[in-house]
Enzyme design. Structure first.
Site, PDB file in Angstrom:
ATOM      1  N   ASP A  91     -18.154  20.150 -25.852  1.00 34.63           N
ATOM      2  CA  ASP A  91     -17.200  21.027 -25.166  1.00 34.63           C
ATOM      3  C   ASP A  91     -16.499  21.938 -26.167  1.00 34.63           C
ATOM      4  O   ASP A  91     -15.685  21.480 -26.957  1.00 34.63           O
ATOM      5  CB  ASP A  91     -16.171  20.161 -24.445  1.00 34.63           C
ATOM      6  CG  ASP A  91     -15.157  20.986 -23.674  1.00 34.63           C
ATOM      7  OD1 ASP A  91     -15.367  22.203 -23.547  1.00 34.63           O
ATOM      8  OD2 ASP A  91     -14.164  20.416 -23.196  1.00 34.63           O
ATOM      9  N   ASP A 311     -17.814  30.609 -24.301  1.00 36.52           N
ATOM     10  CA  ASP A 311     -17.685  29.168 -24.108  1.00 36.52           C
ATOM     11  C   ASP A 311     -18.987  28.560 -23.615  1.00 36.52           C
ATOM     12  O   ASP A 311     -19.409  28.795 -22.482  1.00 36.52           O
ATOM     13  CB  ASP A 311     -16.570  28.850 -23.123  1.00 36.52           C
ATOM     14  CG  ASP A 311     -16.503  27.360 -22.848  1.00 36.52           C
ATOM     15  OD1 ASP A 311     -16.428  26.587 -23.821  1.00 36.52           O
ATOM     16  OD2 ASP A 311     -16.565  26.969 -21.677  1.00 36.52           O
TER      17      ASP A 311
END
Length: 482
Positions: A91, A311
């Protein structure tokens, strides 16, 4: 955000005269054969964005469809003494590594991903130590989290709260993170190495984190904050302050995430926006087939509630409406004579009877510094099954009424992406992520040498190291994405 993301990891450190390569296997948390509604993907992304953006952005989007190939990625890490293995999602939208504690009251006990869940035991590890209240970590700001101290037991605790109502809480632990190292050139056997890091031990979860369908052992945060593994290791001089990934978008997936710099001659760089908690870039314009779209650059300007974030933990990609509408219009106009336009569950889709590469235009995202991210059709379209004997492809970008544009896996796949935190920039280049990559031993350009190559397949990683007569050691952790 739980990643982009969920990849392969390599760590590079300057020591003495050999190349150390370490590797771990990764797997998709959602298999390519699994189909999910776009609404479900948006809901999961929205939960991640609430975590990543600390509640700043409301992604009020609509629409559902069934993309064929959707996946997040996770890796196996070993921690504690004796070492215990954990499956953790990668992440880049959060900072800390955390795993489930054996005292967790409502953590999932099984996973529908086909993996065995494990739990960390602070008592069972002889090298584990609780982080006391006096530790500066208790006052370190972590995005999306609050830290507090229980004076009764003198331990530093944390709590994450997410926009969808899910969350996790626990306490910080210091213990060993293990790497399997290949010292020198194969076929030398791997050796064990370790580094002490601080991570979270989760004792309570809520919402989606309690569900078995996406359950893993924890989350591996790769954000830019001080508590990320990248920051912890680089601050001690154990690794360079740069990491890279190359995510394979077809077949069985896979790819590489390297704590180190992947070198490729075609990489272009754009500076990171200063003083941001995430990987923000200045997107300046968008072009379709080389023609700039009529978009006011001000809609991309970074502020408290605007900007563009890279991201790998977001499955789809999101554009503010002022950019989304002209992009879809330009793509639709370009294929008006060769594809039938349809609306499928709120999404702009097209029925095509030939290769999308033959009829759909290229899209260029143009960033500060003259760096363009060129998207092939499969990097902005999602295959959504068949209708009337033709393939149906839908726009993969999702419309954001207002807020932050987010570039997720949809556009980042099949690219080398370099997060050069030492020089505050991000670079990228289109690349076949099933091929080998060259990894730099150091981020200092004057000291750069070819640290080796990574060859990735769906079943194995082969490290091809070309050692040079220099007094340098590169510590690399290679992770295969399956």
């Amino acid at each position: 955000m739980r990643c982009c993301i969920p990849t392969l990891l390599a760590v590079t450190a300057v020591l003495v005269s050999a190349v150390h390569a370490a590797f771990l296997p990764l797997e998709r948390s959602i298999p390519l054969s699994h189909r999910e509604e776009v609404a479900a993907l948006r809901a999961r992304d929205r939960a991640r964005h609430a975590r990543m953006l600390s509640g700043i952005v409301d992604l009020a989007v609509q629409g559902t469809s069934d993309p064929n190939s959707v996946g997040l990625y996770y890796t196996k890490v070993k921690m504690g003494t004796p070492p215990k293995e954990f499956n953790v999602q990668i992440d880049t939208g959060s900072d800390i590594l955390w795993v489930n504690c054996n005292t967790c009251s409502n953590c999932p006990q099984s996973s529908e991903l086909g993996i065995e869940l494990n739990f960390f035991d602070t008592v069972g590890s002889s090298t584990a130590a609780l982080v006391p209240c006096s530790d500066p970590i208790c006052t370190t700001g972590v995005q999306g989290a609050s830290a507090e101290c229980s004076t009764r037991v003198n331990q530093c605790s944390y709590a994450f709260k997410y926009g969808d109502g899910s969350g996790t809480s626990g306490y910080y632990v210091s213990d060993a993170l293990y790497f399997n190292l290949i010292v020198g050139q194969p076929p030398l056997p791997p050796v064990n190495s370790s580094a002490t890091i601080v991570f979270g031990c989760s004792i309570s979860q809520s919402g989606d984190l309690t569900k078995a369908d996406k359950a893993v052992d924890g989350i591996f945060g790769f954000g830019p904050g001080a508590l990320s593994v990248v920051s912890q290791l680089s601050s001690r001089g154990l690794t360079p302050k740069v990491f890279s990934h190359c995510l394979k978008g077809d077949g069985d997936g896979g790819g590489i995430l390297v704590l180190g710099e992947i070198k490729e001659s075609s990489i272009v760089y754009s500076p990171l926006v200063p003083s941001q908690p995430h990987y923000n870039l200045n997107l300046q314009s968008i072009a379709v087939n080389g023609q700039l779209l009529p978009i006011n650059p001000a809609v991309f300007a970074t502020s408290n509630d605007r900007g563009t974030i890279v991201d790998c933990g977001t499955t789809l990609a999101y554009l503010v409406q002022e950019a989304y509408d002209p992009l879809v219009t330009a793509i639709t106009t370009a294929v008006s004579q060769s594809a039938q336009q349809i609306n499928s569950k709120g999404n702009q889709c097209y029925l095509v009877s030939t290769s999308i590469g033959d009829i759909f235009p290229s899209v260029s995202l143009n960033f500060e510094g003259g760096a363009s991210m060129v998207l092939k059709p499969e990097q902005y379209l999602m295959h959504n099954g068949y209708r009337d004997g033709a393939e149906m492809w839908c726009i993969g970008f999702q419309n954001v009424q207002e807020g932050v544009s987010i570039l997720g896996d949809l556009v980042l796949k099949d690219k080398i992406v370099v997060y050069d935190l030492a020089h505050q920039r991000i670079g990228w280049a289109n690349y076949d992520c099933s091929l080998s990559v060259n990894v730099s031993v150091t981020t200092n350009k004057d000291e750069y040498i070819n640290g080796g190559q990574l060859s990735v397949s769906s079943s194995a990683i082969r490290v091809l190291c070309n050692l040079l007569p220099l007094s340098i050691v590169a510590l690399s952790l290679y992770i295969m994405l399956v």
